[in-house]
Write a protein that holds these residues in place. Structure first.
Motif, PDB file in Angstrom:
ATOM      1  N   PHE A 142       7.402   2.871   1.448  1.00  0.00           N
ATOM      2  CA  PHE A 142       6.022   2.420   1.275  1.00  0.00           C
ATOM      3  C   PHE A 142       5.772   1.069   1.950  1.00  0.00           C
ATOM      4  N   ALA A 143       6.834   0.288   2.116  1.00  0.00           N
ATOM      5  CA  ALA A 143       6.665  -1.053   2.695  1.00  0.00           C
ATOM      6  C   ALA A 143       6.757  -1.054   4.212  1.00  0.00           C
ATOM      7  N   ALA A 144       7.303  -0.018   4.827  1.00  0.00           N
ATOM      8  CA  ALA A 144       7.553  -0.013   6.265  1.00  0.00           C
ATOM      9  C   ALA A 144       6.256  -0.087   7.062  1.00  0.00           C
ATOM     10  N   THR A 145       6.209  -1.014   8.008  1.00  0.00           N
ATOM     11  CA  THR A 145       5.062  -1.111   8.926  1.00  0.00           C
ATOM     12  C   THR A 145       5.474  -0.762  10.353  1.00  0.00           C
ATOM     13  N   ASP A 146       6.720  -0.396  10.553  1.00  0.00           N
ATOM     14  CA  ASP A 146       7.196   0.145  11.818  1.00  0.00           C
ATOM     15  C   ASP A 146       7.354   1.648  11.631  1.00  0.00           C
ATOM     16  N   VAL A 147       6.748   2.435  12.503  1.00  0.00           N
ATOM     17  CA  VAL A 147       6.721   3.889  12.320  1.00  0.00           C
ATOM     18  C   VAL A 147       8.130   4.474  12.347  1.00  0.00           C
ATOM     19  N   PHE A 148       8.994   3.951  13.207  1.00  0.00           N
ATOM     20  CA  PHE A 148      10.363   4.467  13.255  1.00  0.00           C
ATOM     21  C   PHE A 148      11.122   4.105  11.979  1.00  0.00           C
ATOM     22  N   LEU A 149      10.924   2.892  11.490  1.00  0.00           N
ATOM     23  CA  LEU A 149      11.558   2.487  10.232  1.00  0.00           C
ATOM     24  C   LEU A 149      11.065   3.359   9.077  1.00  0.00           C
ATOM     25  N   PHE A 150       9.767   3.668   9.080  1.00  0.00           N
ATOM     26  CA  PHE A 150       9.220   4.575   8.070  1.00  0.00           C
ATOM     27  C   PHE A 150       9.931   5.917   8.123  1.00  0.00           C
ATOM     28  N   TYR A 151      10.149   6.430   9.329  1.00  0.00           N
ATOM     29  CA  TYR A 151      10.834   7.719   9.471  1.00  0.00           C
ATOM     30  C   TYR A 151      12.256   7.640   8.919  1.00  0.00           C
ATOM     31  N   VAL A 152      12.948   6.525   9.174  1.00  0.00           N
ATOM     32  CA  VAL A 152      14.318   6.373   8.676  1.00  0.00           C
ATOM     33  C   VAL A 152      14.336   6.440   7.150  1.00  0.00           C
ATOM     34  N   PHE A 153      13.439   5.704   6.502  1.00  0.00           N
ATOM     35  CA  PHE A 153      13.376   5.758   5.038  1.00  0.00           C
ATOM     36  C   PHE A 153      12.917   7.138   4.561  1.00  0.00           C
ATOM     37  N   PHE A 154      11.997   7.746   5.294  1.00  0.00           N
ATOM     38  CA  PHE A 154      11.466   9.067   4.972  1.00  0.00           C
ATOM     39  C   PHE A 154      12.595  10.098   4.860  1.00  0.00           C
ATOM     40  N   GLU A 155      13.561   9.992   5.779  1.00  0.00           N
ATOM     41  CA  GLU A 155      14.688  10.920   5.765  1.00  0.00           C
ATOM     42  C   GLU A 155      15.804  10.451   4.830  1.00  0.00           C
ATOM     43  N   ALA A 156      16.056   9.139   4.789  1.00  0.00           N
ATOM     44  CA  ALA A 156      17.188   8.622   4.013  1.00  0.00           C
ATOM     45  C   ALA A 156      17.041   8.886   2.524  1.00  0.00           C
ATOM     46  N   MET A 157      15.793   8.872   2.013  1.00  0.00           N
ATOM     47  CA  MET A 157      15.637   9.052   0.575  1.00  0.00           C
ATOM     48  C   MET A 157      15.943  10.488   0.139  1.00  0.00           C
ATOM     49  N   LEU A 158      16.087  11.410   1.098  1.00  0.00           N
ATOM     50  CA  LEU A 158      16.485  12.773   0.757  1.00  0.00           C
ATOM     51  C   LEU A 158      17.921  12.813   0.241  1.00  0.00           C
ATOM     52  N   ILE A 159      18.764  11.908   0.742  1.00  0.00           N
ATOM     53  CA  ILE A 159      20.202  11.995   0.459  1.00  0.00           C
ATOM     54  C   ILE A 159      20.501  11.790  -1.026  1.00  0.00           C
ATOM     55  N   PRO A 160      20.059  10.669  -1.646  1.00  0.00           N
ATOM     56  CA  PRO A 160      20.356  10.541  -3.075  1.00  0.00           C
ATOM     57  C   PRO A 160      19.719  11.629  -3.930  1.00  0.00           C
ATOM     58  N   MET A 161      18.509  12.056  -3.571  1.00  0.00           N
ATOM     59  CA  MET A 161      17.874  13.113  -4.363  1.00  0.00           C
ATOM     60  C   MET A 161      18.612  14.435  -4.204  1.00  0.00           C
ATOM     61  N   TYR A 162      19.100  14.727  -3.015  1.00  0.00           N
ATOM     62  CA  TYR A 162      19.868  15.958  -2.802  1.00  0.00           C
ATOM     63  C   TYR A 162      21.092  15.996  -3.713  1.00  0.00           C
TER      64      TYR A 162
END
Length: 516
Positions: A142-162
């Protein structure tokens, strides 16, 4: 003070500490302390935030990450991002307290049945470390203002939930976890292609979101890039017809993980629509608005109807969320102030009301060892406090006036009616159907003769009351007094609509137009 980086660093460091301590009890206590520190820091950030500031993103931090490709570690918040970060910070300590025994293993003894192990004992330290890592990822996205950084967090948060679903969930946890991951990776792959294409087409040499606004002018290119981002967000939300992974994941996840999955992670989808789809591709957003509104209305009605027919409590709650996400998407693409502000407020209110429902369902399953509605009945007579909190959470889910969800749902329908009357009218059927699925579930589980299998069901204990008390309090407070939160949200929504080239539709604007 790098407030946002600190908000992400504290839970990560806490996760490391939790994984290193020797006792399970200490791991739980440390996780709780860390989550409360994050909540306290979030309160400090919220107090310092200035809703009337002309600065688009406050508490901004920008550092070069991959200079060759213009990738930055860029974070900052406006009113929309701030309230969703606050939602995450409030829910995590509640989830930690509610999940105190989730990894300890559960043995259920029901009158007339042999004692049985519902869930085996698993690694307590790993479970709570995953919760803290997930919190850091949620704040970052939610805090990311760089689109690529947003994508990294967008994908990374899948790992702990998985891992939380696949390792700590129910009998079908492996299937649900893999399905959740595959759907999410499919959407993420489309988004990655769109992010790279956006970088190439914009030719700005940067991924920073503020600098990419207005960079893509060609209508056809906008449409293709919009499709890549939107499908990824629609899968994440999930918006009909990209929803089929959610009932399985929510039903098999531990109750606490289900709260964060539906209450926060799925909001990244609707947040992305409001933040990135509208502002980066305004022309394409207007072009696809009729289609998105149709999908939203279908989702509202479909989710509600299917929820009525469910026999499993957690699947029923998951389908209600599909209906609610239809309301949120409807508000986003109505492109009015009431619609956008109502959709943002809905994201927050839905997190609290649905979170309360999932936790109550989890408490029932922990006691009875079953999520089937038919295995309950007459619980109100033996556990009145549990039944009372279930009723309040349920009434909030059906948007009863005086409870938080009503305000946001009313704003969404009002904002949609200002521009699209017929979809708004059809959407109101979701309100009627909500009364059916919530009240019918409550009647079958809480009212009527007390089933023999729940005759000795204990009421909420002190820990569980502490879990539910803040959720019920927030539902009541935001139901009667949502103004402070709307004062934070409204300026950010106005700036979003302004960058899209849409004048916020308000009564004053309507009178001005009528006069002219």
């Amino acid at each position: 003070m790098p407030w946002l980086s600190t908000l992400m660093a504290v839970p990560v460091l806490g996760a490391v500490g939790v994984s290193l301590v020797k006792s399970d009890k200490l791991a739980k206590q440390l996780a709780m302390v860390v989550s409360l520190v994050v909540l306290a820091l979030t309160v400090v950030v919220a107090v310092q935030f200035n809703p009337t500031s002309q600065t688009r993103f406050q508490f901004a931090e920008v550092y070069d990450w991959i200079p060759r490709f213009g990738v930055h570690y860029g974070v900052g918040v406006d009113g929309i991002a701030l309230v969703l970060i606050a939602l995450s910070a409030v829910l995590v300590p509640i989830v930690i307290l509610a999940s105190w025994h989730d990894a300890d293993g559960t043995v259920v003894t029901v009158p007339g049945e042999e004692p049985r192990t519902v869930t085996p004992k698993r690694s307590v330290k790993t479970y709570f470390a995953l919760l803290l890592v997930l919190e850091a990822m949620m704040i970052g996205v939610f805090a990311a203002t760089d689109v690529f950084l947003f994508y990294v967090f967008f994908e990374a948060m899948l790992i702990p939930m998985y891992f939380m679903i696949g390792s700590y969930g129910g009998a079908q946890r492996s299937y649900a976890a893999v399905k959740f991951l595959l759907y999410s990776l499919f959407g993420g792959l489309l988004m990655l292609v769109a992010v790279i294409a956006l970088y190439v087409v914009a030719a700005k040499g940067t991924f920073m979101f503020p600098e990419l606004i207005g960079a893509v002018q060609d209508p056809t290119t906008q449409k293709w890039l919009f499709a890549g981002f939107f499908i990824a967000f629609a899968v994440k939300a999930p918006l009909w017809p990209f929803h089929t992974w959610l009932p399985d994941a929510a039903a098999q996840a531990p109750a606490g993980a289900a709260v964060l999955l539906v209450g926060v992670l799925d909001k990244v989808g609707t947040y992305g629509m409001l933040r990135f789809c509208l502002e980066l591709f305004p022309g394409a957003s207007k072009f696809f608005t009729p289609l998105v509104i149709v999908l939203s209305v279908v989702g509202i009605v479909y989710g509600a109807i299917v929820a009525i027919g469910q026999t499993d409590m957690k699947r029923l709650i998951a389908y209600t969320s599909i209906s609610h996400f239809g309301f949120i998407a409807l508000g986003v693409f109505a492109m009015t102030r009431d619609g956008g502000s109502g959709a943002t407020l809905y994201m927050v209110n839905h997190g609290f009301s649905t979170g309360a429902l999932f936790l109550i369902a989890g408490f029932l399953i922990y006691r009875r060892g079953s999520s089937r509605i038919a295995d309950y009945g007459g619980v109100q007579k033996v556990a009145p406090v549990l039944a009372g909190t279930f009723l309040i959470a349920g009434l909030s889910g059906l948007s009863l006036p005086g409870l938080s969800t009503f305000v946001s749902e009313f704003m969404v329908l009002l904002g949609t009616y200002e521009r699209y009357a017929i979809p708004a009218i059809i959407g109101t059927t979701g309100v009627i159907l909500a009364a059916v699925y919530i009240l019918w579930m409550y009647q079958r589980t809480m009212n009527g003769p007390t089933a023999e299998s729940v005759a000795t069901l204990p009421d909420l204990d002190r820990r569980e009351k502490w879990v539910m008390a803040p959720l019920i309090a927030v539902i009541l407070i935001l139901g009667f007094f949502p103004k402070p939160m709307l004062d934070v949200i409204n300026p950010a929504v106005d700036k979003t609509l302004s960058s899209v080239g849409v004048e916020p539709f308000t009564p004053a604007v309507a009178e001005k137009g009528a006069g002219q």
